[in-house]
Design a protein around this motif. Structure first.
Motif, PDB file in Angstrom:
ATOM      1  N   VAL A 108       0.794  -1.310  -0.543  1.00 28.93           N
ATOM      2  CA  VAL A 108      -0.121   0.119  -0.099  1.00 28.93           C
ATOM      3  C   VAL A 108       0.795   1.134   0.145  1.00 28.93           C
ATOM      4  CG1 VAL A 108      -1.867   1.095   1.000  1.00 28.93           C
ATOM      5  CG2 VAL A 108      -1.877  -1.187   0.835  1.00 28.93           C
ATOM      6  N   THR A 109       0.625   2.193  -0.322  1.00 28.21           N
ATOM      7  CA  THR A 109       1.418   3.648  -1.190  1.00 28.21           C
ATOM      8  C   THR A 109      -0.011   4.402  -0.548  1.00 28.21           C
ATOM      9  OG1 THR A 109       0.930   4.017  -3.497  1.00 28.21           O
ATOM     10  CG2 THR A 109       2.684   2.500  -2.648  1.00 28.21           C
ATOM     11  N   LEU A 110       1.000   4.934   0.064  1.00 24.32           N
ATOM     12  CA  LEU A 110      -0.678   6.622   0.462  1.00 24.32           C
ATOM     13  C   LEU A 110       0.738   8.045  -0.026  1.00 24.32           C
ATOM     14  CD1 LEU A 110      -0.109   7.862   3.058  1.00 24.32           C
ATOM     15  CD2 LEU A 110      -0.810   5.159   3.763  1.00 24.32           C
ATOM     16  N   LEU A 111       0.107   9.228   0.084  1.00 23.54           N
ATOM     17  CA  LEU A 111       0.286  10.726   0.052  1.00 23.54           C
ATOM     18  C   LEU A 111      -0.200  11.047   1.500  1.00 23.54           C
ATOM     19  CD1 LEU A 111       0.496  12.010  -3.234  1.00 23.54           C
ATOM     20  CD2 LEU A 111       2.608  10.921  -2.186  1.00 23.54           C
ATOM     21  N   VAL A 112       0.646  11.635   2.551  1.00 30.79           N
ATOM     22  CA  VAL A 112       0.452  12.487   3.601  1.00 30.79           C
ATOM     23  C   VAL A 112       0.803  13.656   4.004  1.00 30.79           C
ATOM     24  CG1 VAL A 112       1.844  11.414   5.287  1.00 30.79           C
ATOM     25  CG2 VAL A 112      -0.470  11.913   5.887  1.00 30.79           C
ATOM     26  N   ASN A 113       0.690  14.987   3.530  1.00 37.66           N
ATOM     27  CA  ASN A 113       0.829  16.282   4.176  1.00 37.66           C
ATOM     28  C   ASN A 113       1.463  16.599   4.687  1.00 37.66           C
ATOM     29  OD1 ASN A 113      -1.085  17.613   2.198  1.00 37.66           O
ATOM     30  ND2 ASN A 113      -2.921  17.959   4.489  1.00 37.66           N
ATOM     31  N   LYS A 114       3.330  16.723   4.790  1.00 35.56           N
ATOM     32  CA  LYS A 114       3.940  16.800   5.683  1.00 35.56           C
ATOM     33  C   LYS A 114       4.094  17.421   7.187  1.00 35.56           C
ATOM     34  CE  LYS A 114       8.690  17.145   3.964  1.00 35.56           C
ATOM     35  NZ  LYS A 114       9.065  17.853   3.564  1.00 35.56           N
ATOM     36  N   ASP A 115       2.679  18.588   6.922  1.00 33.82           N
ATOM     37  CA  ASP A 115       2.425  19.429   8.473  1.00 33.82           C
ATOM     38  C   ASP A 115       1.678  18.421   9.356  1.00 33.82           C
ATOM     39  OD1 ASP A 115       0.563  19.662   7.656  1.00 33.82           O
ATOM     40  OD2 ASP A 115       0.541  21.933   6.977  1.00 33.82           O
ATOM     41  N   GLY A 130       3.132   0.348  10.599  1.00 32.37           N
ATOM     42  CA  GLY A 130       3.985  -0.128   9.638  1.00 32.37           C
ATOM     43  C   GLY A 130       4.488   0.739   8.556  1.00 32.37           C
ATOM     44  N   PHE A 131       3.921   1.583   8.067  1.00 35.74           N
ATOM     45  CA  PHE A 131       4.384   2.199   6.668  1.00 35.74           C
ATOM     46  C   PHE A 131       5.609   2.609   7.429  1.00 35.74           C
ATOM     47  CE2 PHE A 131      -0.354   1.952   7.053  1.00 35.74           C
ATOM     48  CZ  PHE A 131      -0.419   1.731   5.162  1.00 35.74           C
ATOM     49  N   ALA A 132       6.715   2.778   5.915  1.00 36.28           N
ATOM     50  CA  ALA A 132       7.530   3.650   6.199  1.00 36.28           C
ATOM     51  C   ALA A 132       7.509   4.706   4.697  1.00 36.28           C
ATOM     52  CB  ALA A 132       9.107   2.793   5.070  1.00 36.28           C
ATOM     53  N   HIS A 133       8.599   5.776   5.177  1.00 36.01           N
ATOM     54  CA  HIS A 133       8.928   7.088   4.360  1.00 36.01           C
ATOM     55  C   HIS A 133       9.733   6.949   2.964  1.00 36.01           C
ATOM     56  CE1 HIS A 133       8.570   9.797   7.302  1.00 36.01           C
ATOM     57  NE2 HIS A 133       8.260   8.839   7.956  1.00 36.01           N
ATOM     58  N   ARG A 151       0.140  21.768  -1.312  1.00 33.28           N
ATOM     59  CA  ARG A 151       1.344  21.021  -0.107  1.00 33.28           C
ATOM     60  C   ARG A 151       1.787  19.822   0.340  1.00 33.28           C
ATOM     61  NH1 ARG A 151      -2.001  23.778   3.934  1.00 33.28           N
ATOM     62  NH2 ARG A 151      -2.932  22.749   5.318  1.00 33.28           N
ATOM     63  N   PRO A 152       3.562  20.424   0.610  1.00 32.84           N
ATOM     64  CA  PRO A 152       4.863  19.105   0.561  1.00 32.84           C
ATOM     65  C   PRO A 152       3.551  18.472   1.019  1.00 32.84           C
ATOM     66  CG  PRO A 152       5.160  21.158   2.022  1.00 32.84           C
ATOM     67  CD  PRO A 152       3.893  21.698   1.492  1.00 32.84           C
ATOM     68  N   VAL A 153       4.084  17.221   1.040  1.00 34.41           N
ATOM     69  CA  VAL A 153       4.129  15.521   0.932  1.00 34.41           C
ATOM     70  C   VAL A 153       4.546  14.479   1.538  1.00 34.41           C
ATOM     71  CG1 VAL A 153       1.205  16.317   0.272  1.00 34.41           C
ATOM     72  CG2 VAL A 153       2.949  14.528  -1.065  1.00 34.41           C
ATOM     73  N   LEU A 154       4.634  13.833   2.490  1.00 28.45           N
ATOM     74  CA  LEU A 154       5.123  12.779   2.029  1.00 28.45           C
ATOM     75  C   LEU A 154       5.123  11.134   1.692  1.00 28.45           C
ATOM     76  CD1 LEU A 154       6.494  12.616   6.277  1.00 28.45           C
ATOM     77  CD2 LEU A 154       8.380  12.948   4.155  1.00 28.45           C
ATOM     78  N   LYS A 155       5.438  10.488   0.849  1.00 27.16           N
ATOM     79  CA  LYS A 155       5.105   9.589   0.242  1.00 27.16           C
ATOM     80  C   LYS A 155       5.626   8.492   1.255  1.00 27.16           C
ATOM     81  CE  LYS A 155       6.347  10.393  -4.416  1.00 27.16           C
ATOM     82  NZ  LYS A 155       7.200   9.969  -5.464  1.00 27.16           N
ATOM     83  N   MET A 156       4.932   7.419   2.031  1.00 21.09           N
ATOM     84  CA  MET A 156       4.519   6.034   2.854  1.00 21.09           C
ATOM     85  C   MET A 156       5.097   4.794   1.878  1.00 21.09           C
ATOM     86  SD  MET A 156       3.494   7.907   6.173  1.00 21.09           S
ATOM     87  CE  MET A 156       4.551   6.630   7.091  1.00 21.09           C
ATOM     88  N   ARG A 157       5.586   4.201   2.180  1.00 24.67           N
ATOM     89  CA  ARG A 157       4.369   2.870   1.188  1.00 24.67           C
ATOM     90  C   ARG A 157       4.586   1.426   3.048  1.00 24.67           C
ATOM     91  NH1 ARG A 157       3.756  -0.739  -1.910  1.00 24.67           N
ATOM     92  NH2 ARG A 157       5.195  -2.162  -2.379  1.00 24.67           N
ATOM     93  N   TRP A 158       3.242   0.682   2.580  1.00 24.59           N
ATOM     94  CA  TRP A 158       3.375  -1.007   3.739  1.00 24.59           C
ATOM     95  C   TRP A 158       3.831  -1.971   2.849  1.00 24.59           C
ATOM     96  CZ3 TRP A 158      -0.162  -5.082   2.653  1.00 24.59           C
ATOM     97  CH2 TRP A 158       0.030  -5.446   3.201  1.00 24.59           C
TER      98      TRP A 158
END
Length: 151
Positions: free
Chosen positions: A109-116, A128-131, A142-149
């Motif tokens: 699973v991947t996702l984007l989450v707002n960095k703030d 269990g998600f990693a950057h 807005r700046p986002v982090l990609k995260m992946r499980w």
């Protein structure tokens, strides 16, 4: 807040659409009070109907016959939306919805989450998600982090 909830597939023919859109508005307004989400409802309804409903599996959570959360996951394993009623923040509901997304996308699973959004980032890390990089949300800028499980 009760902790009893049931997960089920989204039903477009029922009143799920209005309930999901209102839940989205209320939740994001709580998370970002400086943004007028009332003004974004028409845009969100169009995106919901044209992008998410036809392309994603949507699982909703009900508590006492009220929609209290939902998750959307597409065939590629992209989790676009995880929305939980603020009254249920801190409960097991969000984790149950993420577990359902993992079940539906067992290869990852991947996702984007707002960095703030530190609260959401901590939540995904605990689940269990990693950057996996950084990006900019094409809609909000807005700046986002990609995260992946990955299993």
């Amino acid at each position: 807040m009760t902790t009893e909830f049931q997960l089920r597939p989204y039903r477009a023919e029922d009143e799920d659409e209005d309930a999901a859109i209102e839940l989205w508005r209320r939740t994001w307004q709580q998370a970002y009070p400086s943004i007028d989400f009332d003004a974004r409802v028409a845009w969100w309804r169009e995106r919901w109907r044209s992008e998410l409903v036809p392309k994603a599996t949507i699982i909703v959570a009900e508590d006492a016959n009220a929609l209290v959360g939902f998750v959307t996951i597409d065939r590629s394993g992209y989790l676009d939306q995880l929305v939980v009623d603020p009254a249920h923040w801190g409960s097991k509901l969000a984790s149950a919805l993420v577990d359902e997304a993992k079940r539906l996308s067992p290869d990852g699973v991947t996702l984007l989450v707002n960095k703030d959004n530190a609260r959401a980032i901590r939540f995904y890390e605990r689940n269990g998600f990693a950057h996996a990089g950084e990006d900019v949300n094409p809609t909000s800028g807005r700046p986002v982090l990609k995260m992946r499980w990955a299993p």
